[in-house]
Design a protein around this motif. Structure first.
Motif, PDB file in Angstrom:
ATOM      1  N   ALA A  34      48.689  70.482 -11.413  1.00 64.73           N
ATOM      2  CA  ALA A  34      48.456  70.908 -10.807  1.00 64.73           C
ATOM      3  C   ALA A  34      46.648  71.994 -10.830  1.00 64.73           C
ATOM      4  O   ALA A  34      46.868  72.580 -10.049  1.00 64.73           O
ATOM      5  CB  ALA A  34      49.431  72.440 -10.337  1.00 64.73           C
ATOM      6  N   HIS A  35      46.301  72.439 -11.802  1.00 66.03           N
ATOM      7  CA  HIS A  35      44.936  72.756 -11.913  1.00 66.03           C
ATOM      8  C   HIS A  35      44.153  71.801 -12.427  1.00 66.03           C
ATOM      9  O   HIS A  35      44.594  71.485 -14.138  1.00 66.03           O
ATOM     10  CB  HIS A  35      45.490  74.021 -12.615  1.00 66.03           C
ATOM     11  N   ARG A  45      38.870  65.057  -6.499  1.00 64.01           N
ATOM     12  CA  ARG A  45      39.894  64.644  -5.315  1.00 64.01           C
ATOM     13  C   ARG A  45      39.817  63.080  -5.558  1.00 64.01           C
ATOM     14  O   ARG A  45      40.741  62.361  -5.083  1.00 64.01           O
ATOM     15  CB  ARG A  45      39.734  65.103  -4.107  1.00 64.01           C
ATOM     16  N   ARG A  59      52.518  66.926  -6.934  1.00 71.94           N
ATOM     17  CA  ARG A  59      52.006  68.175  -5.689  1.00 71.94           C
ATOM     18  C   ARG A  59      51.399  67.234  -4.661  1.00 71.94           C
ATOM     19  O   ARG A  59      50.474  66.328  -5.119  1.00 71.94           O
ATOM     20  CB  ARG A  59      51.900  69.461  -5.747  1.00 71.94           C
ATOM     21  N   PRO A  60      51.418  68.023  -3.305  1.00 76.42           N
ATOM     22  CA  PRO A  60      50.488  66.780  -2.131  1.00 76.42           C
ATOM     23  C   PRO A  60      48.551  67.519  -2.936  1.00 76.42           C
ATOM     24  O   PRO A  60      48.758  68.638  -3.541  1.00 76.42           O
ATOM     25  CB  PRO A  60      50.213  68.089  -1.228  1.00 76.42           C
ATOM     26  N   GLN A  62      46.210  68.219  -1.378  1.00 76.80           N
ATOM     27  CA  GLN A  62      45.779  69.739  -0.778  1.00 76.80           C
ATOM     28  C   GLN A  62      46.502  70.983  -1.974  1.00 76.80           C
ATOM     29  O   GLN A  62      45.563  72.018  -1.173  1.00 76.80           O
ATOM     30  CB  GLN A  62      46.001  69.967   0.753  1.00 76.80           C
ATOM     31  N   GLU A  63      47.439  70.601  -2.062  1.00 79.08           N
ATOM     32  CA  GLU A  63      48.392  72.345  -2.748  1.00 79.08           C
ATOM     33  C   GLU A  63      47.530  72.401  -3.858  1.00 79.08           C
ATOM     34  O   GLU A  63      47.500  72.759  -5.437  1.00 79.08           O
ATOM     35  CB  GLU A  63      49.126  72.244  -3.062  1.00 79.08           C
ATOM     36  N   ILE A  64      46.531  71.031  -4.383  1.00 78.02           N
ATOM     37  CA  ILE A  64      46.097  71.330  -6.317  1.00 78.02           C
ATOM     38  C   ILE A  64      45.052  72.133  -6.125  1.00 78.02           C
ATOM     39  O   ILE A  64      44.006  71.724  -5.687  1.00 78.02           O
ATOM     40  CB  ILE A  64      45.428  69.917  -6.057  1.00 78.02           C
ATOM     41  N   ALA A  65      44.727  72.882  -6.721  1.00 72.83           N
ATOM     42  CA  ALA A  65      43.874  73.559  -7.702  1.00 72.83           C
ATOM     43  C   ALA A  65      42.287  72.885  -7.979  1.00 72.83           C
ATOM     44  O   ALA A  65      43.130  72.862  -9.555  1.00 72.83           O
ATOM     45  CB  ALA A  65      43.846  74.849  -7.877  1.00 72.83           C
ATOM     46  N   HIS A  89      49.461  77.971 -17.309  1.00 69.84           N
ATOM     47  CA  HIS A  89      50.054  76.488 -16.817  1.00 69.84           C
ATOM     48  C   HIS A  89      48.602  75.699 -17.468  1.00 69.84           C
ATOM     49  O   HIS A  89      47.340  76.076 -17.609  1.00 69.84           O
ATOM     50  CB  HIS A  89      48.988  76.888 -15.392  1.00 69.84           C
TER      51      HIS A  89
END
Length: 245
Positions: A34-35, A45, A59-60, A62-65, A89
């Motif tokens: 997620a990061h 991306r 996860r979607p 747009q929610e990934i940092a 994390h």
């Protein structure tokens, strides 16, 4: 307990053949993160979209940092990039092309992670430098990557002669790269500075359908250039190698 910094390789430019160059287990692990830290968020991306087509992201998108680390990143900002890892994390360090931290600004972040006892795990993927050494026919027992050579003609010629002397004395393959639109000028400078018998390899678009890898003597390359038979490498990523024999 800190998270793990995963060093995630990218393709060398061919976005249509992900499975040919990025192992499935690397894709699967990448999909769970997620990061990320990457040179360019937009291309990171794009890579994650390719992974998602094979291994759905946890996860979607747009929610990934995705935090950027590139030549414009100030040294004092590096510590902040480790914040998710300190919080437990896992983070992926994603290269723009090839493997992270090799001819890549990610090396500074990896060093800082070691200083803070954060686990670092390199993942398998393509390295244009190693693939070029493998395919060149030059020495794979001793080789050195020299990055970019000086752009000034006199300084570049001097540096090439120094590297040729080192190559001959240590039987060591010398590797370097150039901004793709300057490939022609670099090859001309190389064959002008080196002895005719020095072996020179030009490796272009490695792992892509347009890949070409050719090794000839500097004298043979000089004759080819004089007769208009230059490699098809204008604006294409190329690794240059030579070995003085």
């Amino acid at each position: 307990m800190p998270g793990t910094l995963y060093l995630i390789p990218n393709t060398l430019g061919d976005t249509t053949a992900l499975n040919h160059v990025i192992p499935e287990h690397v894709q699967a692990l990448t999909a769970q993160l997620a990061h990320f830290v990457a040179e360019n968020a937009k291309t990171a991306r794009a890579f994650l979209k390719l992974v998602n087509a094979v291994h759905p992201l946890a996860r979607p998108l747009q929610e990934i940092a995705i935090t950027e680390l590139n030549v414009n990143t100030k040294a004092e900002a590096l510590a902040g990039l480790l914040a998710p890892l300190r919080a437990g994390h896992d983070v992926g360090l994603l290269s723009e092309a090839g493997v992270p931290a090799v001819a890549d600004p990610g090396a500074d972040l990896v060093r800082l992670a070691h200083q803070e006892n954060i686990p670092v795990r390199p993942l398998v993927g393509p390295s244009s430098l190693l693939l070029a050494v493998m395919a060149s026919g030059l020495s794979g027992q001793s080789f050195a990557f020299n990055g970019y050579l000086p752009t000034d003609a006199a300084a570049r010629a001097k540096r090439l002669k120094e590297l040729e002397m080192r190559s001959r004395a240590e039987k060591q393959t010398q590797l370097f790269i150039e901004t793709p639109y300057r490939n022609g000028a670099l090859l001309e400078a190389l064959v002008a500075a080196c002895q005719p018998g020095t072996l020179v390899c030009v490796a272009t678009d490695i792992s892509l359908p347009s890949e070409t890898i050719r090794t000839h003597t500097a004298g043979q390359w000089k004759s080819a250039l004089a007769s208009g038979r230059a490699p098809d490498f204008h604006k294409k990523p190329t690794v240059f190698l030579f070995l003085a024999v």
